[in-house]
Motif scaffolding. Structure first.
Motif, mmCIF file in Angstrom:
data_model
loop_
_atom_site.group_PDB
_atom_site.id
_atom_site.type_symbol
_atom_site.label_atom_id
_atom_site.label_comp_id
_atom_site.label_asym_id
_atom_site.label_seq_id
_atom_site.Cartn_x
_atom_site.Cartn_y
_atom_site.Cartn_z
ATOM 1 N N GLY A 1 0.157 6.956 -13.502
ATOM 2 C CA GLY A 1 -0.772 6.676 -14.600
ATOM 3 C C GLY A 1 -2.017 5.942 -14.136
ATOM 4 N N PRO A 2 -2.995 5.861 -15.031
ATOM 5 C CA PRO A 2 -4.288 5.271 -14.670
ATOM 6 C C PRO A 2 -4.254 3.748 -14.511
ATOM 7 C CG PRO A 2 -4.265 5.834 -16.986
ATOM 8 C CD PRO A 2 -2.982 6.359 -16.392
ATOM 9 N N ASP A 3 -3.233 3.093 -15.030
ATOM 10 C CA ASP A 3 -3.164 1.638 -14.960
ATOM 11 C C ASP A 3 -2.465 1.118 -13.709
ATOM 12 O OD1 ASP A 3 -4.432 1.476 -17.431
ATOM 13 O OD2 ASP A 3 -2.527 1.635 -18.507
ATOM 14 N N TRP A 4 -1.966 2.008 -12.864
ATOM 15 C CA TRP A 4 -1.255 1.593 -11.657
ATOM 16 C C TRP A 4 -2.230 0.958 -10.682
ATOM 17 C CZ3 TRP A 4 -0.967 3.882 -6.506
ATOM 18 C CH2 TRP A 4 0.008 3.281 -5.702
ATOM 19 N N ASP A 5 -1.897 -0.224 -10.213
ATOM 20 C CA ASP A 5 -2.731 -0.968 -9.271
ATOM 21 C C ASP A 5 -1.954 -1.118 -7.965
ATOM 22 O OD1 ASP A 5 -4.300 -2.728 -7.845
ATOM 23 O OD2 ASP A 5 -4.314 -4.295 -9.369
ATOM 24 N N PRO A 6 -2.298 -0.334 -6.940
ATOM 25 C CA PRO A 6 -1.530 -0.386 -5.698
ATOM 26 C C PRO A 6 -1.570 -1.759 -5.022
ATOM 27 C CG PRO A 6 -3.453 1.046 -5.453
ATOM 28 C CD PRO A 6 -3.374 0.650 -6.884
ATOM 29 N N GLY B 1 3.283 -7.745 -5.288
ATOM 30 C CA GLY B 1 4.602 -7.936 -5.885
ATOM 31 C C GLY B 1 5.725 -7.702 -4.887
ATOM 32 N N GLU B 2 5.562 -6.697 -4.041
ATOM 33 C CA GLU B 2 6.569 -6.437 -3.006
ATOM 34 C C GLU B 2 6.622 -7.581 -2.006
ATOM 35 O OE1 GLU B 2 6.143 -2.640 -1.135
ATOM 36 O OE2 GLU B 2 6.128 -1.580 -3.041
ATOM 37 N N ASP B 3 5.452 -8.098 -1.624
ATOM 38 C CA ASP B 3 5.405 -9.232 -0.693
ATOM 39 C C ASP B 3 6.068 -10.467 -1.299
ATOM 40 O OD1 ASP B 3 4.170 -7.779 1.301
ATOM 41 O OD2 ASP B 3 2.147 -8.467 0.794
ATOM 42 N N GLU B 4 5.814 -10.714 -2.580
ATOM 43 C CA GLU B 4 6.430 -11.855 -3.256
ATOM 44 C C GLU B 4 7.949 -11.688 -3.331
ATOM 45 O OE1 GLU B 4 4.429 -12.029 -7.008
ATOM 46 O OE2 GLU B 4 2.515 -12.592 -6.080
ATOM 47 N N ALA B 5 8.393 -10.488 -3.632
ATOM 48 C CA ALA B 5 9.832 -10.226 -3.709
ATOM 49 C C ALA B 5 10.488 -10.393 -2.342
ATOM 50 C CB ALA B 5 10.087 -8.818 -4.249
ATOM 51 N N TYR B 6 9.822 -9.923 -1.284
ATOM 52 C CA TYR B 6 10.357 -10.053 0.070
ATOM 53 C C TYR B 6 10.477 -11.527 0.448
ATOM 54 C CZ TYR B 6 10.937 -9.367 5.078
ATOM 55 O OH TYR B 6 11.415 -9.387 6.356
ATOM 56 N N ALA B 7 9.420 -12.310 0.148
ATOM 57 C CA ALA B 7 9.449 -13.740 0.460
ATOM 58 C C ALA B 7 10.573 -14.439 -0.311
ATOM 59 C CB ALA B 7 8.104 -14.372 0.139
ATOM 60 N N PRO C 1 11.727 -6.376 9.149
ATOM 61 C CA PRO C 1 10.324 -6.603 9.511
ATOM 62 C C PRO C 1 10.006 -8.092 9.578
ATOM 63 C CG PRO C 1 10.497 -5.922 7.228
ATOM 64 C CD PRO C 1 11.879 -5.813 7.817
ATOM 65 N N ASP C 2 8.971 -8.406 10.342
ATOM 66 C CA ASP C 2 8.488 -9.775 10.451
ATOM 67 C C ASP C 2 7.793 -10.164 9.151
ATOM 68 O OD1 ASP C 2 7.758 -12.210 11.442
ATOM 69 O OD2 ASP C 2 6.735 -11.435 13.214
ATOM 70 N N LYS C 3 7.409 -11.407 9.008
ATOM 71 C CA LYS C 3 6.744 -11.890 7.796
ATOM 72 C C LYS C 3 5.239 -11.646 7.825
ATOM 73 C CE LYS C 3 10.183 -15.472 7.031
ATOM 74 N NZ LYS C 3 10.464 -16.887 6.934
ATOM 75 N N ASP C 4 4.725 -11.106 8.918
ATOM 76 C CA ASP C 4 3.292 -10.869 9.037
ATOM 77 C C ASP C 4 2.838 -9.739 8.117
ATOM 78 O OD1 ASP C 4 3.147 -12.806 11.018
ATOM 79 O OD2 ASP C 4 3.515 -11.365 12.621
ATOM 80 N N PRO C 5 1.553 -9.765 7.694
ATOM 81 C CA PRO C 5 1.020 -8.671 6.883
ATOM 82 C C PRO C 5 1.119 -7.348 7.630
ATOM 83 C CG PRO C 5 -0.502 -10.534 6.940
ATOM 84 C CD PRO C 5 0.582 -10.817 7.941
ATOM 85 N N GLY C 6 1.377 -6.285 6.904
ATOM 86 C CA GLY C 6 1.492 -4.974 7.520
ATOM 87 C C GLY C 6 2.756 -4.812 8.328
ATOM 88 N N ARG C 7 3.728 -5.632 8.015
ATOM 89 C CA ARG C 7 4.967 -5.652 8.794
ATOM 90 C C ARG C 7 5.761 -4.364 8.585
ATOM 91 N NH1 ARG C 7 5.352 -8.448 4.184
ATOM 92 N NH2 ARG C 7 7.075 -7.943 2.846
ATOM 93 N N ALA C 8 6.530 -4.052 9.575
ATOM 94 C CA ALA C 8 7.476 -2.940 9.483
ATOM 95 C C ALA C 8 8.558 -3.176 10.511
ATOM 96 C CB ALA C 8 6.781 -1.617 9.745
ATOM 97 N N ALA C 9 9.753 -2.783 10.185
ATOM 98 C CA ALA C 9 10.836 -2.910 11.155
ATOM 99 C C ALA C 9 10.584 -1.958 12.313
ATOM 100 C CB ALA C 9 12.179 -2.598 10.483
ATOM 101 N N ALA C 10 11.088 -2.336 13.476
ATOM 102 C CA ALA C 10 10.860 -1.509 14.671
ATOM 103 C C ALA C 10 11.733 -0.263 14.670
ATOM 104 C CB ALA C 10 11.131 -2.340 15.923
#
Length: 83
Positions: free
Chosen positions: A32-37, A43-49, A73-82
């Motif tokens: 939908g048009p109201d979705w804000d990526p 929100g995902e970062d907050e949930a992970y923390a 994944p590490d706590k750094d921005p753009g993190r991903a598991a190896a």
């Protein structure tokens, strides 16, 4: 009796590039048009923390080992598991 079973078959082809573009278009339309990526990412970062906050010493050691092994994944921005 040895019969060739390929006779009469109709070749079937599908353009996966087109199908993937169609699928992505449908996903974006469904969001939908109201979705804000960016809000979703925050929100995902907050949930992970929150998920890994308040660990006791043993849990923290286990978490640190999993990060070092590339399982989490590490706590750094753009993190991903190896892995």
């Amino acid at each position: 009796m040895n019969q060739d079973r390929t006779t009469g078959l109709v070749p079937f082809t599908i353009d996966l590039t087109f199908e993937e573009a169609r699928r992505r278009t449908a996903v974006v339309a469904a969001l939908g048009p109201d979705w804000d990526p960016m809000a979703a990412l925050r929100g995902e970062d907050e949930a992970y923390a929150l998920l890994y906050s308040g660990l006791d010493a043993d849990q923290q050691r286990t978490y640190d080992r999993l990060v070092a092994a590339g399982v989490l994944p590490d706590k750094d921005p753009g993190r991903a598991a190896a892995h």
